[in-house]
Design a protein around this motif. Structure first.
Motif: not given
Length: 132
Positions: A102-125
């Motif tokens: 419920d706090r994604f891009d919230a105007p007041d803190p705390p606010s969260h943003q999500a990012y996708e990372f990948v490993a060389a073997d294709g796994r995602t984080l």
């Protein structure tokens, strides 16, 4: 003959030079933040590369279930010279998602943003970054 440009004083660079040196025991790990660096190495030695983000909350929700790993951006204390995110155990992920959804891009803190990372073997984080 044109005159040499005068150097300004009192600017941002002078402010940075005047700051005292950073002490290594200030409680924060050293090194670049994984988002600024474009990746990180986890505690098991796996290199994760930033693939995309910030993500739309729907994509983040899907990755909270489907990604191979997830972190809320908490740091391992065992690595004082690097920012090494703590990866959540599979059973911790549903509660972590409920905590942040419920706090994604919230105007007041705390606010969260999500990012996708990948490993060389294709796994995602799924990396949830908290702004305070």
């Amino acid at each position: 003959m044109p005159s040499k440009p005068r150097r300004r004083t009192g600017g941002f660079a002078d402010l940075l030079v005047a700051l005292p040196p950073r002490e290594e025991d200030d409680g924060f790990p050293l090194g670049p933040h994984p988002l600024a660096a474009g990746g990180f190495v986890d505690a098991d030695g796996c290199r994760w590369r930033l693939a995309r983000g910030p993500l739309h909350p729907r994509r983040a929700k899907r990755l909270a279930v489907e990604a191979d790993a997830m972190t809320l951006g908490a740091w391992h204390q065992d690595f004082p010279d690097a920012l090494v995110p703590v990866l959540l155990a599979p059973e911790e992920r549903p509660a972590a998602w409920l905590e942040v959804r419920d706090r994604f891009d919230a105007p007041d803190p705390p606010s969260h943003q999500a990012y996708e990372f990948v490993a060389a073997d294709g796994r995602t984080l799924l990396y949830i970054n908290t702004r305070c």
